[in-house]
Every structure is written in structure tokens, then in C-alpha cells.
Design a protein around this motif. Structure first.
Motif, PDB file in Angstrom:
ATOM      1  N   LYS A   1       1.246   4.104  -3.084  1.00 29.37           N
ATOM      2  CA  LYS A   1       1.565   5.434  -3.192  1.00 29.37           C
ATOM      3  C   LYS A   1       2.588   6.500  -3.314  1.00 29.37           C
ATOM      4  O   LYS A   1       2.562   7.708  -3.435  1.00 29.37           O
ATOM      5  CB  LYS A   1       1.073   6.151  -1.355  1.00 29.37           C
TER       6      LYS A   1
ATOM      7  N   GLU B   1       0.932  -1.076   0.181  1.00 28.91           N
ATOM      8  CA  GLU B   1      -0.013  -0.422   0.095  1.00 28.91           C
ATOM      9  C   GLU B   1       0.710   1.507   0.222  1.00 28.91           C
ATOM     10  O   GLU B   1       0.516   1.752   0.024  1.00 28.91           O
ATOM     11  CB  GLU B   1      -0.668  -0.125   1.220  1.00 28.91           C
ATOM     12  N   THR B   2       0.581   1.348   1.031  1.00 32.47           N
ATOM     13  CA  THR B   2       2.679   2.380   0.848  1.00 32.47           C
ATOM     14  C   THR B   2       3.734   2.512  -0.489  1.00 32.47           C
ATOM     15  O   THR B   2       3.817   3.916  -1.374  1.00 32.47           O
ATOM     16  CB  THR B   2       3.625   2.772   2.082  1.00 32.47           C
TER      17      THR B   2
ATOM     18  N   ARG C   1       4.221  12.573  -9.962  1.00 35.74           N
ATOM     19  CA  ARG C   1       3.720  13.679 -10.062  1.00 35.74           C
ATOM     20  C   ARG C   1       4.348  14.538 -10.862  1.00 35.74           C
ATOM     21  O   ARG C   1       5.440  14.356 -10.025  1.00 35.74           O
ATOM     22  CB  ARG C   1       3.131  13.876  -8.794  1.00 35.74           C
TER      23      ARG C   1
ATOM     24  N   ARG D   1       3.018   6.587  -6.753  1.00 40.71           N
ATOM     25  CA  ARG D   1       2.374   7.482  -7.512  1.00 40.71           C
ATOM     26  C   ARG D   1       2.788   9.114  -6.719  1.00 40.71           C
ATOM     27  O   ARG D   1       2.439   9.977  -8.103  1.00 40.71           O
ATOM     28  CB  ARG D   1       1.111   7.416  -7.063  1.00 40.71           C
ATOM     29  N   TYR D   2       3.410   9.653  -6.052  1.00 41.63           N
ATOM     30  CA  TYR D   2       3.876  10.437  -5.762  1.00 41.63           C
ATOM     31  C   TYR D   2       4.836  10.458  -6.749  1.00 41.63           C
ATOM     32  O   TYR D   2       4.853  12.151  -6.822  1.00 41.63           O
ATOM     33  CB  TYR D   2       4.202  10.027  -4.241  1.00 41.63           C
TER      34      TYR D   2
ATOM     35  N   ARG E   1       2.304  10.672   4.102  1.00 48.30           N
ATOM     36  CA  ARG E   1       0.825  10.560   4.843  1.00 48.30           C
ATOM     37  C   ARG E   1      -0.204  11.516   4.866  1.00 48.30           C
ATOM     38  O   ARG E   1      -1.277  11.677   4.549  1.00 48.30           O
ATOM     39  CB  ARG E   1       1.386  10.771   6.071  1.00 48.30           C
ATOM     40  N   ASN E   2       0.843  12.661   3.474  1.00 44.76           N
ATOM     41  CA  ASN E   2       0.056  14.536   3.054  1.00 44.76           C
ATOM     42  C   ASN E   2      -0.927  13.765   1.900  1.00 44.76           C
ATOM     43  O   ASN E   2      -1.582  15.197   1.319  1.00 44.76           O
ATOM     44  CB  ASN E   2       0.991  15.065   3.021  1.00 44.76           C
ATOM     45  N   TYR E   3      -0.436  12.636   1.217  1.00 40.87           N
ATOM     46  CA  TYR E   3      -1.294  12.075   0.025  1.00 40.87           C
ATOM     47  C   TYR E   3      -1.713  11.068  -0.241  1.00 40.87           C
ATOM     48  O   TYR E   3      -1.515   9.892   0.853  1.00 40.87           O
ATOM     49  CB  TYR E   3      -0.244  11.730  -0.599  1.00 40.87           C
ATOM     50  N   SER E   4      -3.259  10.855  -0.371  1.00 43.91           N
ATOM     51  CA  SER E   4      -3.964   9.830  -0.709  1.00 43.91           C
ATOM     52  C   SER E   4      -3.352   9.138  -1.449  1.00 43.91           C
ATOM     53  O   SER E   4      -2.903   8.681  -2.040  1.00 43.91           O
ATOM     54  CB  SER E   4      -5.377  10.252  -1.418  1.00 43.91           C
TER      55      SER E   4
END
Length: 250
Positions: free
Chosen positions: A228, A224-225, A235, A231-232, A247-250
């Protein structure tokens, strides 16, 4: 093969590093992992995905070994990719002791070697090897909230992660054409967390919090991490905030 991504990942034989490597596997990827041991499941998944995987066995806590690997890996990076990633993920929380009891020079030196020195050596080699490439270049340094908040018993870990944060800021200032982030990944259910929960409460007063988080199912999974984080990394604004937290991002 048309290369989309060349990725170098340290500490990729298990936990978050392994999940990041798995998440990057597609037919247009060339992935290079560094760890003390090979991972047969990574090799099998790479074959199924049709991507290229190189597994480098190295103890990155040894500065000379880290330097040799950095030089060899970066000198052999394939050209022509659209994106070059360096993910400095390897790290250790040891030694866990009160500051007054930190008298094991070898343990302290090994921690700084793995958490800081190897990261700097890999980053320097990556910057040199990719500077003339017409491609996207990104460095992700896995940091920790411990680098930004004092944790009794974690003097070494806090100090090394604080060093990673400040080093990342320097690189970002020196190389504005490279996107650099020092990222806190949150509390992830990895072998490091198991090791933390085995700590002596006399050495680590915060032990009960981590035990409770595990018992209450509050730890994020590596997969899961990693999803994320990947995806980050993709960006458009990656690198705008050098010190960040997933944790600032979904």
C-alpha cells in the motif's frame, strides 16, 4: 543498467522496512538499506531480481554514526535515475514508562537519536545530494498515530513522532520541489508489536488493546502495508497531504 529508482531505506533488516525494500526490487532499482545487521534474504532476493543492493550496518541511535552514514551514503548516490526516494523507517517505542518514571537519560537520548535525529541527518544529506538532479525526489517519514494522539506510557514515542510530523511540515515548506510525507502506517504485525505486547501494564495502560488486536487478527502484515505504501509513494498527488495515514487508502 538504466536506473528507474534509487531508494535509501532505514530499518530495513526486518519488518516493514524489509518489506518495503523487497517491494522496490526490480531490475532498474538501486537500493541502499541501513540497519544494525545485514539481511541475507534481502541479498538473495536482490540477486534474483537483478537489482543493486547495498546494506549498510549502522546503529542510527548513535548520532555520530548516523551522521557518518548519511554523509557517505548520499555522497555516493548514483546519478541518472528517474526517481530518488528516502524512506526513514527506523524507530523504537522504548522507553515505555509513565512520564513521572522517565529517568533513564540514555534510553531517552537513544530514542530521540533513532526516531528524530537520524531522520533529520539523513534528510538533510539527501536534500543536498539530490538538489541539482533532474529527477523526482520524494521523502517518506514513517510516523505514527501516537504522534497525533496522546498514549499514556508512550511519552517518548509520542513526542518523537510528533517531532517527525512537524519536521516534515517544515521540510515541505522549505523545499516545495521535493515531495515530503509523514505517514502513519497503521498497526502492523512487526517485532515492535511483539515488544509492545510484552510491556508491563503498569507502564502501558493501553496494553490490552494491542493484545486483543493481535488475538483477533486485526494487525496488518508488513507485506500488505508495504504494498500500500509503495503504491502511495508512486501517486501523482504524493506530498499534497504532508501528514497522512495509509489507512486512508486502499
Amino acid at each position: 543498467m538504466n536506473l528507474s529508482t534509487v531508494a535509501v531505506i532505514s530499518g530495513a533488516s526486518k519488518g516493514l522496512g524489509q518489506a518495503l525494500a523487497l517491494g522496490l526490487m526490480d531490475p532498474g532499482a538501486h537500493i541502499i538499506t541501513m540497519a544494525r545487521s545485514r539481511n541475507a534474504s534481502l541479498a538473495a532476493r536482490a540477486a534474483d531480481a537483478g537489482c543493486t543492493l547495498q546494506q549498510i550496518q549502522v546503529d542510527l541511535s548513535d548520532p555520530r554514526a548516523a551522521q557518518r552514514s548519511a554523509t557517505q551514503i548520499m555522497a555516493a548516490l548514483p546519478g541518472g535515475a528517474q526517481r530518488y526516494l528516502l524512506i526513514n523507517n527506523a524507530g523504537t517505542v522504548d522507553p515505555v514508562r509513565a512520564a513521572a518514571q522517565l529517568d533513564d537519560e540514555a534510553a531517552i537520548t537513544a530514542a530521540f537519536g533513532l526516531n528524530v535525529t537520524s531522520l533529520m541527518l539523513m534528510s538533510a544529506a539527501f536534500l543536498r545530494a539530490t538538489r541539482d538532479l533532474k529527477a523526482q525526489r520524494r521523502i517518506l517519514n514513517i510516523s505514527s498515530g501516537a504522534g497525533r494522539n496522546a498514549m499514556p506510557g508512550w511519552a517518548v514515542y509520542c513526542a518523537t513522532k510528533a517531532a517527525v510530523d512537524r519536521y516534515s511540515q517544515v521540510v515541505a515548506a522549505e523545499a516545495p520541489d521535493v515531495r515530503v510525507v509523514s505517514l502513519a502506517p497503521g498497526v502492523v504485525d512487526t517485532g515492535m508489536q511483539e515488544h509492545i505486547r510484552a510491556s508491563d501494564p503498569k507502564d502501558f495502560p493501553g496494553l490490552s488493546r494491542f493484545v486483543s488486536m493481535h488475538e483477533e487478527g486485526q494487525l496488518a502484515s508488513p507485506a500488505e502495508t508495504a504494498a500500500k505504501i509503495l503504491r502511495y509513494i508512486a501517486r501523482d498527488d504524493f506530498g499534497t497531504t504532508v501528514l497522512d495515514d495509509i489507512r486512508n487508502y486502499s
